[in-house]
Design a protein around this motif. Structure first.
Motif, PDB file in Angstrom:
ATOM      1  N   THR A   1       0.815  -1.211   0.000  1.00 18.11           N
ATOM      2  CA  THR A   1       0.000   0.000   0.000  1.00 18.11           C
ATOM      3  C   THR A   1       0.850   1.264   0.000  1.00 18.11           C
ATOM      4  O   THR A   1       0.508   2.258  -0.642  1.00 18.11           O
ATOM      5  CB  THR A   1      -0.924   0.015   1.236  1.00 18.11           C
ATOM      6  OG1 THR A   1      -1.666  -1.211   1.287  1.00 18.11           O
ATOM      7  CG2 THR A   1      -1.894   1.174   1.182  1.00 18.11           C
ATOM      8  N   SER A   2       1.963   1.234   0.728  1.00 19.66           N
ATOM      9  CA  SER A   2       2.818   2.420   0.790  1.00 19.66           C
ATOM     10  C   SER A   2       3.340   2.800  -0.593  1.00 19.66           C
ATOM     11  O   SER A   2       3.516   3.983  -0.896  1.00 19.66           O
ATOM     12  CB  SER A   2       3.988   2.196   1.757  1.00 19.66           C
ATOM     13  OG  SER A   2       4.753   1.071   1.373  1.00 19.66           O
ATOM     14  N   ASN A   3       3.569   1.801  -1.445  1.00 17.67           N
ATOM     15  CA  ASN A   3       4.025   2.068  -2.812  1.00 17.67           C
ATOM     16  C   ASN A   3       2.911   2.690  -3.648  1.00 17.67           C
ATOM     17  O   ASN A   3       3.158   3.569  -4.484  1.00 17.67           O
ATOM     18  CB  ASN A   3       4.518   0.772  -3.459  1.00 17.67           C
ATOM     19  CG  ASN A   3       5.549   0.050  -2.621  1.00 17.67           C
ATOM     20  OD1 ASN A   3       5.220  -0.936  -1.976  1.00 17.67           O
ATOM     21  ND2 ASN A   3       6.764   0.537  -2.593  1.00 17.67           N
ATOM     22  N   VAL A   4       1.677   2.233  -3.423  1.00 19.69           N
ATOM     23  CA  VAL A   4       0.524   2.820  -4.118  1.00 19.69           C
ATOM     24  C   VAL A   4       0.381   4.288  -3.719  1.00 19.69           C
ATOM     25  O   VAL A   4       0.210   5.168  -4.577  1.00 19.69           O
ATOM     26  CB  VAL A   4      -0.776   2.056  -3.780  1.00 19.69           C
ATOM     27  CG1 VAL A   4      -1.989   2.753  -4.399  1.00 19.69           C
ATOM     28  CG2 VAL A   4      -0.702   0.619  -4.267  1.00 19.69           C
ATOM     29  N   VAL A   5       0.475   4.550  -2.415  1.00 17.87           N
ATOM     30  CA  VAL A   5       0.346   5.920  -1.922  1.00 17.87           C
ATOM     31  C   VAL A   5       1.437   6.813  -2.512  1.00 17.87           C
ATOM     32  O   VAL A   5       1.180   7.950  -2.924  1.00 17.87           O
ATOM     33  CB  VAL A   5       0.398   5.951  -0.376  1.00 17.87           C
ATOM     34  CG1 VAL A   5       0.524   7.379   0.137  1.00 17.87           C
ATOM     35  CG2 VAL A   5      -0.854   5.295   0.204  1.00 17.87           C
ATOM     36  N   ALA A   6       2.660   6.295  -2.578  1.00 11.35           N
ATOM     37  CA  ALA A   6       3.770   7.080  -3.135  1.00 11.35           C
ATOM     38  C   ALA A   6       3.488   7.499  -4.567  1.00 11.35           C
ATOM     39  O   ALA A   6       3.756   8.647  -4.961  1.00 11.35           O
ATOM     40  CB  ALA A   6       5.070   6.284  -3.058  1.00 11.35           C
ATOM     41  N   ASP A   7       2.919   6.583  -5.360  1.00 17.21           N
ATOM     42  CA  ASP A   7       2.653   6.924  -6.766  1.00 17.21           C
ATOM     43  C   ASP A   7       1.370   7.736  -6.936  1.00 17.21           C
ATOM     44  O   ASP A   7       1.217   8.440  -7.932  1.00 17.21           O
ATOM     45  CB  ASP A   7       2.622   5.657  -7.624  1.00 17.21           C
ATOM     46  CG  ASP A   7       4.007   5.341  -8.190  1.00 17.21           C
ATOM     47  OD1 ASP A   7       4.981   5.962  -7.714  1.00 17.21           O
ATOM     48  OD2 ASP A   7       4.119   4.491  -9.098  1.00 17.21           O
ATOM     49  N   LEU A   8       0.467   7.661  -5.975  1.00 12.06           N
ATOM     50  CA  LEU A   8      -0.663   8.597  -5.968  1.00 12.06           C
ATOM     51  C   LEU A   8      -0.153  10.013  -5.691  1.00 12.06           C
ATOM     52  O   LEU A   8      -0.553  10.974  -6.348  1.00 12.06           O
ATOM     53  CB  LEU A   8      -1.688   8.198  -4.909  1.00 12.06           C
ATOM     54  CG  LEU A   8      -2.675   7.082  -5.256  1.00 12.06           C
ATOM     55  CD1 LEU A   8      -3.394   6.599  -4.002  1.00 12.06           C
ATOM     56  CD2 LEU A   8      -3.695   7.547  -6.299  1.00 12.06           C
ATOM     57  N   LEU A   9       0.759  10.124  -4.731  1.00 13.60           N
ATOM     58  CA  LEU A   9       1.338  11.423  -4.403  1.00 13.60           C
ATOM     59  C   LEU A   9       2.101  12.003  -5.591  1.00 13.60           C
ATOM     60  O   LEU A   9       2.090  13.214  -5.824  1.00 13.60           O
ATOM     61  CB  LEU A   9       2.278  11.293  -3.197  1.00 13.60           C
ATOM     62  CG  LEU A   9       1.618  11.012  -1.840  1.00 13.60           C
ATOM     63  CD1 LEU A   9       2.656  10.615  -0.808  1.00 13.60           C
ATOM     64  CD2 LEU A   9       0.838  12.231  -1.359  1.00 13.60           C
TER      65      LEU A   9
END
Length: 325
Positions: free
Chosen positions: A191-199
């Protein structure tokens, strides 16, 4: 002569069996006497990771041995889960499992293990609803806004998830089916990787646990277009649900729990359940969970097993609707 040989063999066999039984009993009696490892099958920073790290210190205090969290991401949690399935059934290597365990068995090909047979439930630790997030640069604040954007651009929305078989993946397909908004899956290790690419604006949409999304929503770094459960959250009363925005019956929430390899002695399972439930009821742990957006639970082994049976049926039906390839 022959009789004395048989008597000798039987005596040796009896000694070996007795020694093995005694050693097994001693192992259970002395448990734990070395560090206990909690395997998180996702990268650091997600809700599964938070579930483990929030209880780590208190559990170590109760067990009187170090408790270590090990992240082992990959293949939509299969790698980390398999590592626990194949670990010695002695209570020293445990899995921090999640909703994906109720989904993977319904997919083709199925995982190289059967969660219902190869793992033993210990306790349901926490629950948390999901939210659908978008980057502010998308200028979208609701499902209707996202639908209008899709109709205008006529290209699929880039959707970040944590791999086929994960709840996040299924959440995207169910949203697509209910909203008519086409998506293209982009899978990550956690999930942290998803959030990083959303950001970074590399993906446009993601289903993320409220426990992870909350700080980004509060700071305005990411925008929630809706809560993914049927009723509004008391901490976010102005955030409408996805269902009330026209996507009927949309209900995505995660559960997190602890598991041991099959054949772990029941005495060890009971001891772990007892100490984990104590840890989950600790005011400090409850406050940490609440701050992270997690709702602590702490069930008996039987209650958790019953919950898993219901989840298996629920997500089996959802997979048929989603039909992920």
């Amino acid at each position: 002569m022959r009789s004395s040989k048989w008597m000798g063999l039987l005596a040796a066999l009896g000694f070996a069996v007795g020694t093995a039984v005694s050693a097994g009993a001693q192992t259970v009696k002395d448990f734990p006497n070395r560090p206990v490892k909690l395997v998180v099958p996702f990268s650091p920073g997600g809700s599964v990771d938070l579930t483990a790290r929030s209880i780590e210190s208190k559990l170590a205090e109760l067990l009187k041995v170090p408790v270590l969290v090990e992240n082992k991401p990959g293949a939509a949690a299969v790698l980390g889960t398999q590592a626990v399935v194949t670990a010695p059934p002695d209570g020293y290597t445990l899995l921090v499992g999640s909703t994906s365990m109720s989904i993977r068995p319904h997919l083709k090909p199925p995982p190289p293990y059967d969660p219902a047979k190869d793992l033993l439930p210990i306790t349901l630790a926490a629950k948390v609803p999901h939210v659908l997030l978008v980057p502010p640069s998308l200028n979208v604040k609701s499902v209707a806004d996202l639908s209008n954007l899709y109709k205008t651009k006529k290209t699929p929305i880039m959707y970040g998830d944590v791999g086929q078989g994960s709840l996040h993946y299924l959440a995207g397909d169910l949203f697509k089916a209910g909203s008519g908004i086409d998506i293209t899956h982009v899978s990550y290790k956690g999930t942290s990787n998803v959030v990083a690419d959303l950001l970074g604006g590399h993906v446009q949409l993601g289903s993320v646990e409220l426990s992870v999304a909350g700080p980004y929503m509060a700071s305005g770094q990411l925008v929630a277009i809706g809560l993914s459960v049927p009723t509004r959250h008391p901490e976010w009363p102005n955030l409408p649900t996805i269902a009330e925005q026209g996507v009927a019956d949309y209900d995505i929430s995660s559960w997190f729990g602890f598991f041991a390899p099959a054949r772990t002695p029941p005495e060890i399972i009971d001891l772990l359940n007892r100490e984990m439930v104590k840890a989950l009821s600790d005011p400090g742990v409850k406050a940490t969970y609440a701050k992270a957006g997690l709702t602590p639970v702490g069930t008996s082994v039987a209650e958790f097993r019953k919950q898993l049976e219901k989840e298996h049926v629920k997500w089996g039906a959802a997979v048929k609707i989603s039909n992920p390839q």
